[in-house]
Design a protein around this motif. Structure first.
Motif, PDB file in Angstrom:
ATOM      1  N   GLU A  59      15.931   3.699 -35.645  1.00  0.00           N
ATOM      2  CA  GLU A  59      14.643   4.047 -35.724  1.00  0.00           C
ATOM      3  C   GLU A  59      14.167   4.661 -34.271  1.00  0.00           C
ATOM      4  O   GLU A  59      13.477   5.595 -34.396  1.00  0.00           O
ATOM      5  N   MET A  60      14.795   4.377 -33.350  1.00  0.00           N
ATOM      6  CA  MET A  60      14.683   4.984 -31.879  1.00  0.00           C
ATOM      7  C   MET A  60      14.912   6.316 -31.933  1.00  0.00           C
ATOM      8  O   MET A  60      14.273   7.312 -31.454  1.00  0.00           O
ATOM      9  N   ALA A  61      16.132   6.672 -32.391  1.00  0.00           N
ATOM     10  CA  ALA A  61      16.599   7.950 -32.607  1.00  0.00           C
ATOM     11  C   ALA A  61      15.822   9.143 -33.501  1.00  0.00           C
ATOM     12  O   ALA A  61      15.390  10.050 -33.238  1.00  0.00           O
ATOM     13  N   GLU A  62      14.995   8.268 -34.644  1.00  0.00           N
ATOM     14  CA  GLU A  62      14.136   8.991 -35.540  1.00  0.00           C
ATOM     15  C   GLU A  62      12.901   9.360 -34.700  1.00  0.00           C
ATOM     16  O   GLU A  62      12.464  10.385 -35.093  1.00  0.00           O
ATOM     17  N   LYS A  63      12.562   8.444 -33.871  1.00  0.00           N
ATOM     18  CA  LYS A  63      11.124   8.650 -33.438  1.00  0.00           C
ATOM     19  C   LYS A  63      11.424   9.658 -32.203  1.00  0.00           C
ATOM     20  O   LYS A  63      10.568  10.522 -32.008  1.00  0.00           O
ATOM     21  N   GLU A  64      12.389   9.624 -31.646  1.00  0.00           N
ATOM     22  CA  GLU A  64      12.710  10.802 -30.580  1.00  0.00           C
ATOM     23  C   GLU A  64      12.908  12.086 -31.288  1.00  0.00           C
ATOM     24  O   GLU A  64      12.274  13.114 -30.674  1.00  0.00           O
ATOM     25  N   LYS A  65      13.547  11.961 -32.309  1.00  0.00           N
ATOM     26  CA  LYS A  65      13.656  13.289 -33.149  1.00  0.00           C
ATOM     27  C   LYS A  65      12.277  13.834 -33.506  1.00  0.00           C
ATOM     28  O   LYS A  65      11.874  15.023 -33.617  1.00  0.00           O
ATOM     29  N   GLN A  66      11.218  12.726 -33.956  1.00  0.00           N
ATOM     30  CA  GLN A  66      10.085  13.435 -34.486  1.00  0.00           C
ATOM     31  C   GLN A  66       9.276  13.760 -33.246  1.00  0.00           C
ATOM     32  O   GLN A  66       8.278  14.706 -33.394  1.00  0.00           O
ATOM     33  N   GLN A  67       9.304  13.302 -32.229  1.00  0.00           N
ATOM     34  CA  GLN A  67       8.515  13.662 -30.982  1.00  0.00           C
ATOM     35  C   GLN A  67       9.173  15.062 -30.425  1.00  0.00           C
ATOM     36  O   GLN A  67       8.067  15.645 -30.096  1.00  0.00           O
ATOM     37  N   ILE A  68      10.322  15.472 -30.691  1.00  0.00           N
ATOM     38  CA  ILE A  68      10.972  16.670 -30.189  1.00  0.00           C
ATOM     39  C   ILE A  68      10.259  17.706 -31.268  1.00  0.00           C
ATOM     40  O   ILE A  68      10.054  18.870 -30.893  1.00  0.00           O
ATOM     41  N   THR A  69      10.172  17.407 -32.495  1.00  0.00           N
ATOM     42  CA  THR A  69       9.714  18.504 -33.606  1.00  0.00           C
ATOM     43  C   THR A  69       8.345  18.591 -33.237  1.00  0.00           C
ATOM     44  O   THR A  69       7.705  19.760 -33.797  1.00  0.00           O
ATOM     45  N   HIS A  70       7.381  17.589 -32.786  1.00  0.00           N
ATOM     46  CA  HIS A  70       5.975  18.068 -32.816  1.00  0.00           C
ATOM     47  C   HIS A  70       5.512  18.396 -31.317  1.00  0.00           C
ATOM     48  O   HIS A  70       5.635  18.500 -30.643  1.00  0.00           O
TER      49      HIS A  70
END
Length: 70
Positions: A59-70
């Motif tokens: 979940e932390m990795a997904e959140k970081e991935k979403q923050q990078i893409t936005h």
């Protein structure tokens, strides 16, 4: 047969009664402490904790991935 001399000599009473008590009695030993949790339960809890840690990391990795893409 050789007789062994002892430091102590046997003394028998000259009057009164001579009694020998050879009664077996129960002897209590220390109670054995049992674990509050069985080994199987501890293993299951460790497995569950490891699974939860893995999910949190994902979940932390997904959140970081979403923050990078936005």
């Amino acid at each position: 047969m050789a007789e062994v001399k002892s430091m102590f000599r046997e003394v028998l009473p000259k009057q009164g009664q001579l009694s020998v008590e050879d009664v077996t009695t129960m002897v209590l030993c220390k109670p054995k402490l049992l674990p509050l949790k069985s080994l199987t339960l501890e293993k299951l809890e460790k497995m569950q904790q490891a699974a939860q840690d893995t999910i949190r990391k994902q979940e932390m990795a997904e959140k970081e991935k979403q923050q990078i893409t936005h």
